[in-house]
Design a protein around this motif. Sequence first.
Motif, PDB file in Angstrom:
ATOM      1  N   LEU A 236      55.183  48.813  61.527  1.00 49.12           N
ATOM      2  CA  LEU A 236      56.155  49.333  62.493  1.00 49.12           C
ATOM      3  C   LEU A 236      57.328  49.989  61.768  1.00 49.12           C
ATOM      4  O   LEU A 236      57.865  51.004  62.217  1.00 49.12           O
ATOM      5  CB  LEU A 236      56.662  48.212  63.413  1.00 49.12           C
ATOM      6  N   GLU A 237      57.696  49.403  60.646  1.00 52.46           N
ATOM      7  CA  GLU A 237      58.799  49.969  59.864  1.00 52.46           C
ATOM      8  C   GLU A 237      58.439  51.376  59.375  1.00 52.46           C
ATOM      9  O   GLU A 237      59.213  52.311  59.512  1.00 52.46           O
ATOM     10  CB  GLU A 237      59.100  49.024  58.684  1.00 52.46           C
ATOM     11  N   ASP A 238      57.231  51.515  58.827  1.00 51.28           N
ATOM     12  CA  ASP A 238      56.802  52.832  58.334  1.00 51.28           C
ATOM     13  C   ASP A 238      56.660  53.829  59.479  1.00 51.28           C
ATOM     14  O   ASP A 238      56.965  55.017  59.327  1.00 51.28           O
ATOM     15  CB  ASP A 238      55.482  52.725  57.565  1.00 51.28           C
ATOM     16  N   GLN A 239      56.194  53.354  60.608  1.00 52.45           N
ATOM     17  CA  GLN A 239      56.099  54.233  61.788  1.00 52.45           C
ATOM     18  C   GLN A 239      57.487  54.742  62.158  1.00 52.45           C
ATOM     19  O   GLN A 239      57.692  55.934  62.387  1.00 52.45           O
ATOM     20  CB  GLN A 239      55.485  53.442  62.940  1.00 52.45           C
ATOM     21  N   LYS A 240      58.438  53.832  62.180  1.00 50.51           N
ATOM     22  CA  LYS A 240      59.814  54.190  62.536  1.00 50.51           C
ATOM     23  C   LYS A 240      60.418  55.149  61.512  1.00 50.51           C
ATOM     24  O   LYS A 240      61.161  56.067  61.854  1.00 50.51           O
ATOM     25  CB  LYS A 240      60.645  52.891  62.588  1.00 50.51           C
ATOM     26  N   GLU A 241      60.052  54.943  60.245  1.00 50.33           N
ATOM     27  CA  GLU A 241      60.622  55.788  59.186  1.00 50.33           C
ATOM     28  C   GLU A 241      59.992  57.184  59.141  1.00 50.33           C
ATOM     29  O   GLU A 241      60.442  58.038  58.400  1.00 50.33           O
ATOM     30  CB  GLU A 241      60.456  55.103  57.825  1.00 50.33           C
ATOM     31  N   GLY A 242      58.907  57.381  59.888  1.00 55.66           N
ATOM     32  CA  GLY A 242      58.349  58.733  59.971  1.00 55.66           C
ATOM     33  C   GLY A 242      56.986  58.934  59.337  1.00 55.66           C
ATOM     34  O   GLY A 242      56.600  60.075  59.065  1.00 55.66           O
ATOM     35  N   ALA A 243      56.217  57.854  59.116  1.00 55.09           N
ATOM     36  CA  ALA A 243      54.858  58.039  58.575  1.00 55.09           C
ATOM     37  C   ALA A 243      53.962  58.651  59.643  1.00 55.09           C
ATOM     38  O   ALA A 243      54.084  58.335  60.824  1.00 55.09           O
ATOM     39  CB  ALA A 243      54.289  56.692  58.125  1.00 55.09           C
ATOM     40  N   ASP A 244      53.048  59.536  59.215  1.00 56.25           N
ATOM     41  CA  ASP A 244      52.129  60.192  60.151  1.00 56.25           C
ATOM     42  C   ASP A 244      50.810  59.436  60.264  1.00 56.25           C
ATOM     43  O   ASP A 244      50.094  59.576  61.253  1.00 56.25           O
ATOM     44  CB  ASP A 244      51.845  61.626  59.677  1.00 56.25           C
ATOM     45  N   ILE A 245      50.477  58.690  59.208  1.00 59.69           N
ATOM     46  CA  ILE A 245      49.261  57.864  59.184  1.00 59.69           C
ATOM     47  C   ILE A 245      49.645  56.544  58.515  1.00 59.69           C
ATOM     48  O   ILE A 245      50.382  56.547  57.520  1.00 59.69           O
ATOM     49  CB  ILE A 245      48.130  58.541  58.367  1.00 59.69           C
ATOM     50  N   LEU A 246      49.133  55.445  59.051  1.00 64.34           N
ATOM     51  CA  LEU A 246      49.449  54.125  58.492  1.00 64.34           C
ATOM     52  C   LEU A 246      48.168  53.534  57.900  1.00 64.34           C
ATOM     53  O   LEU A 246      47.150  53.489  58.579  1.00 64.34           O
ATOM     54  CB  LEU A 246      49.976  53.202  59.596  1.00 64.34           C
ATOM     55  N   MET A 247      48.248  53.105  56.646  1.00 66.34           N
ATOM     56  CA  MET A 247      47.023  52.610  55.988  1.00 66.34           C
ATOM     57  C   MET A 247      47.076  51.109  55.731  1.00 66.34           C
ATOM     58  O   MET A 247      48.134  50.552  55.441  1.00 66.34           O
ATOM     59  CB  MET A 247      46.862  53.352  54.663  1.00 66.34           C
TER      60      MET A 247
END
Length: 324
Positions: A236-247
């Motif tokens: 969720l943190e990476d999503q919030k920070e602007g990642a386009d794909i989460l691995m």
Amino acid sequence: MKVRPRINRWTISRRNLIFDSSIKSSLVQPHFVVKGENIDQEIKTMPGISRQSVDVLIKTISSDMDLGIKSHMLFAVIDSHDKDANATIASMDDMHLQEAVRKLKDEFGDEIVILTDVCLCTATNHGHCGIIDHNHRIDNDLTIEELCKIAISHAKAGADYVSASDMMDGRIKSIRNALEENGYTSTGIMSYSVKYASSFYGPFRDAADSSPDFGDRNSHQMDFRSGYEEAIMESLEDQKEGADILMIKPAIAYLDVVRKVKDRVHRPVAIYNVSGEYSMLMNSFNEDSRGNAIVEILNSFRRAGADIIVSYHSREVFAKNLLG
Ligand code: PBG
């Protein structure tokens, strides 16, 4: 944080990789790129995978493209005398990895999806994923500055996605800002959001000559004893920070985590079927029995919720038409 949902829709190949429901179109083939010419060195612990110089790599990828593999992940392997404590070479525009990206983009344009690994470990002389302070600890924020330089250099060369595999806190936000500030508004970020400190990276570290020469990666990669909350928090943190794909990485021992994360996030989820998992399968099956085992594993990744599958088996899937 600026979110740009158009990044994942930017080219037909990105859309096919992420949104097509077939397992085949979800596959990404990894490659190891070395400096020099006419080099094609098989990696002993990873049968069928080799380190290749740019000229050989282009031929390999051309034939992969003909087979139907459109998505390719590139790792730089760096000569030991070119490494230093700060991974300086990794962000140099004339480095062999960047040259490979430029040439592949010249040749294949939007038909190819190129993902590049962004980490310091293959370029530091100590093998760690970051800048080491005087207490032999990784300095998070100094490391992020280097990661941003590497990401910009890869974006400039034409990478579709920069793939941050370092596990520093807050790096996605910084990389996103750096891309925006430099005008790379269509370059995506694939974040290794949930990356465990795993024994299954062993063969990769042989391939990339990236083993730490002291200590381990436990102060940044995740503890496999940690529960779902930690994995969800990181995603969720990476999503919030602007990642386009989460691995999520590794794959086979973490399918439950993939499902939990998939149910909580609003961005595409990738899974990395890592080197140790690949070697395990390659060493346990023969040519004939292997195909079914590969297909079985790939289906488990899809069932768990992976939209994108990074796997060293990809070429075999296409070459032998394992998925029809
Ligand atoms: C770089 C990186 C690693 C892998 C992908 N990116 C190695 C590590 O973290 O030590 C592993 C991939 C594989 O095992 O196939 N940080």
